[in-house]
Design an enzyme around this catalytic site. Structure first.
Site, PDB file in Angstrom:
ATOM      1  N   SER A  52      38.045   7.087  -6.373  1.00 38.66           N
ATOM      2  CA  SER A  52      38.017   8.474  -5.931  1.00 38.66           C
ATOM      3  C   SER A  52      37.814   8.575  -4.419  1.00 38.66           C
ATOM      4  O   SER A  52      38.595   8.035  -3.657  1.00 38.66           O
ATOM      5  CB  SER A  52      36.946   9.252  -6.696  1.00 38.66           C
ATOM      6  OG  SER A  52      37.105  10.632  -6.476  1.00 38.66           O
ATOM      7  N   ASP A 105      42.825   6.148  -8.249  1.00 41.73           N
ATOM      8  CA  ASP A 105      42.976   7.600  -8.147  1.00 41.73           C
ATOM      9  C   ASP A 105      42.280   8.148  -6.901  1.00 41.73           C
ATOM     10  O   ASP A 105      41.297   8.901  -6.989  1.00 41.73           O
ATOM     11  CB  ASP A 105      42.447   8.313  -9.387  1.00 41.73           C
ATOM     12  CG  ASP A 105      43.131   9.668  -9.583  1.00 41.73           C
ATOM     13  OD1 ASP A 105      44.291   9.805  -9.156  1.00 41.73           O
ATOM     14  OD2 ASP A 105      42.508  10.572 -10.155  1.00 41.73           O
ATOM     15  N   HIS A 146      40.869  11.425 -14.363  1.00 47.63           N
ATOM     16  CA  HIS A 146      40.494  10.863 -13.069  1.00 47.63           C
ATOM     17  C   HIS A 146      39.985   9.428 -13.231  1.00 47.63           C
ATOM     18  O   HIS A 146      40.318   8.541 -12.429  1.00 47.63           O
ATOM     19  CB  HIS A 146      39.428  11.751 -12.427  1.00 47.63           C
ATOM     20  CG  HIS A 146      39.148  11.439 -10.989  1.00 47.63           C
ATOM     21  ND1 HIS A 146      40.124  11.065 -10.089  1.00 47.63           N
ATOM     22  CD2 HIS A 146      37.976  11.450 -10.284  1.00 47.63           C
ATOM     23  CE1 HIS A 146      39.575  10.870  -8.893  1.00 47.63           C
ATOM     24  NE2 HIS A 146      38.280  11.078  -8.997  1.00 47.63           N
TER      25      HIS A 146
END
Length: 402
Positions: free
Chosen positions: A69, A91, A178
Site C-alpha cells: 500500500s 497494490d 487491497h
C-alpha cells in the site's frame, strides 16, 4: 508505526505502513523518510538476530522487502534508500500518488528491476485505494485490477466476514481486494507448482476477448517471487484471471470459432466441454457479444482451474429452446416437404484453441462430415484435425454452397 510482518522464508519480509500520520506527510509532500527507514532497519535487524539469518544481508540493498500500500511510495526516494536490485509493490496506494511525477511515487527508477501488483483500482468519487497507472517495469492487473473475486460487497460476503471477524467484519470486506496483492505474492511462494502467468495487453476489455495470450518478446511473465526480471524501456501492463482463493492459479485459453455462410442473423446460447489427456472440463458457456451473421470469426477468453493437458476432443452444443425444437419437429411431421429442409442452423468452419500457459495451438474439426452443421439442442463432437482433413472439409463446404 505498526508493521505487518510475514516471514515466508528467512530472507523475505513483507511490511505495511498502517499509520502514516506518525510520519508527518508522505513521499508526495514533505515526509520524513529517514524515520521510516530507521524503523524498518531496526525491525529487520531484530528479525535477523531472532531467526539467525546472518547470511541474508537484511540491512542492505540485497533485502527482498515487500512494501504494501502506502509503503511502496515511501520506502525509497530522495536519497534515503540505497540503490536496490529489486523493488516490488503490492497494490501501491492511489490517493495522493495517482498522476504524480515518478520522483514522488514508486517508479522503475527505484531499482534495477521493479514490478507491481494492482488489485484494488476501482474508483469511488474519483479516487481508488490502489494506484491505477503503471509504476514499474512490469505492472500486473489480476482480474483487471479493479476488484477481486470473492471480495464483492454483497450481503453474504459481509455476513461471512462478520461471523469470522466480529465487528471488524465490514472492514475485512472493504480491504479484501487491497490485501489480495499480498496473498497473491505469498501464493507464488507456497505453491511453486502453480505459478501464475500474466499477459501483456492494452486493457482488460481486450484481454477478456482473448486477444492477448502471446508470450513472444517478453509479452508474458510470471506473477510473484519467480518473475522473470527483464528490464523494459516502457512499463508493460500484464493481465490475468485468478480464483477467489488460494491457490489462485487459473489456466487461460484463447478460443477462435469461425462461422461461415451464415445467412440468418442468430444470437445462440452455446456451450462446450474440453477433453484433454489427463482430464475433462465441465460444460463452459460461450458469451457472444454480438449476433452471428455472414462469415465471421469470434475470439474470446476461457479459463479453467485445472490443467487438462493436451486438448483432444471438444463437444459443442447449441442450447436451443426445447419449445422451438419441438415446434420444428411438428412442422416436419405435418408438412412433407419440410422433412428435407433445414431449420435454423450454424455452420462451423474451424475452431482453434490456444493455451496461454504452454502457447500450444490446437485446431478442431467436426468428427463427421455433417458435424459442421449444428441445430438447436444438438451436440456435435470436434476432434483434432490434420491439414489434409481441413482442406477436404473446406472443399466440401464450397461445393455444398455453390
Amino acid at each position: 508505526m505498526k508493521t505487518l510482518i510475514k516471514i515466508v522464508s528467512c530472507c523475505l519480509i513483507i511490511f505495511q505502513l498502517t499509520d502514516g500520520r506518525k510520519f508527518r506527510g508522505n513521499r508526495a509532500g514533505g515526509r520524513n523518510d529517514g524515520e521510516l527507514d530507521f524503523q524498518v532497519g531496526i525491525s529487520t535487524k531484530k528479525l535477523r538476530r531472532k531467526h539467525q539469518c546472518g547470511d541474508c544481508r537484511l540491512a542492505d540493498s540485497g533485502t527482498p522487502s515487500l512494501p504494501y500500500s502506502c509503503s511502496e511510495h515511501t520506502r525509497c526516494g530522495a536519497g534515503h534508500c540505497p540503490p536496490a536490485e529489486v523493488a516490488r509493490g503490492l497494490d501501491p496506494a492511489g490517493p495522493l500518488f495517482e498522476g504524480m511525477s515518478h520522483t514522488e511515487r514508486l517508479s522503475p527508477e527505484d531499482a534495477r528491476f521493479v514490478d507491481a501488483i494492482h488489485t484494488f483500482t476501482q474508483e469511488r468519487m474519483g479516487l481508488s485505494v490502489g494506484i491505477k497507472q503503471p509504476v514499474a517495469h512490469f505492472d500486473f492487473y489480476p482480474n483487471g485490477g479493479s476488484f477481486q473475486p470473492g471480495c464483492q460487497l454483497h450481503v453474504q460476503n459481509i455476513y461471512a466476514h462478520l461471523a469470522q471477524y466480529g465487528i471488524m467484519g465490514f472492514e475485512q470486506t472493504v480491504k479484501c481486494a487491497h490485501e489480495r496483492a499480498v496473498h497473491l505474492f505469498i501464493d507464488s511462494l507456497l505453491n511453486k507448482d502453480k505459478q501464475i502467468m500474466a499477459y501483456k495487453c492494452s486493457d482488460n476489455t481486450a484481454f477478456d476477448k482473448g486477444y492477448c495470450l502471446d508470450c513472444r518478446k517478453n509479452r508474458c511473465n510470471t506473477l510473484g517471487y519467480d518473475i522473470k526480471k527483464v528490464r523494459t524501456g516502457a512499463s508493460k501492463r500484464l493481465f490475468l484471471k485468478t480464483r477467489s482463493h488460494m491457490p489462485y492459479k487459473l489456466f487461460h485459453y484463447q478460443f477462435r470459432i469461425q462461422f461461415i455462410n451464415q445467412t440468418d442473423k442468430i444470437e445462440p446460447t452455446l456451450t462446450f466441454s474440453l477433453t484433454g489427456t489427463p482430464g475433462e472440463s465441465e460444460n463452459l458457456p460461450i458469451t457472444l457479444v454480438e449476433e452471428i451473421s455472414s462469415n465471421k470469426t469470434f475470439t474470446f477468453l476461457i479459463t479453467l482451474d485445472t490443467d487438462i493437458g493436451d486438448l483432444m476432443i471438444m463437444r459443442f452444443t447449441w442450447e436451443g429452446s426445447p419449445v422451438w425444437a419441438n415446434m420444428w419437429s411438428t412442422v416436419k411431421t405435418m408438412i412433407p416437404w419440410a422433412k428435407s429442409s433445414r431449420g435454423p442452423q450454424l455452420t462451423v468452419g474451424k475452431i482453434t484453441v490456444k493455451a496461454g500457459e504452454t502457447q500450444r495451438k490446437t485446431t478442431f474439426c467436426p468428427q463427421t462430415d455433417e458435424g459442421m452443421y449444428i441445430e438447436p439442442s444438438q451436440e456435435k463432437v470436434f476432434v483434432r484435425c490434420e491439414k489434409k482433413t481441413q482442406q477436404k472439409r473446406r472443399m466440401m463446404m464450397m461445393m455444398k454452397h455453390d
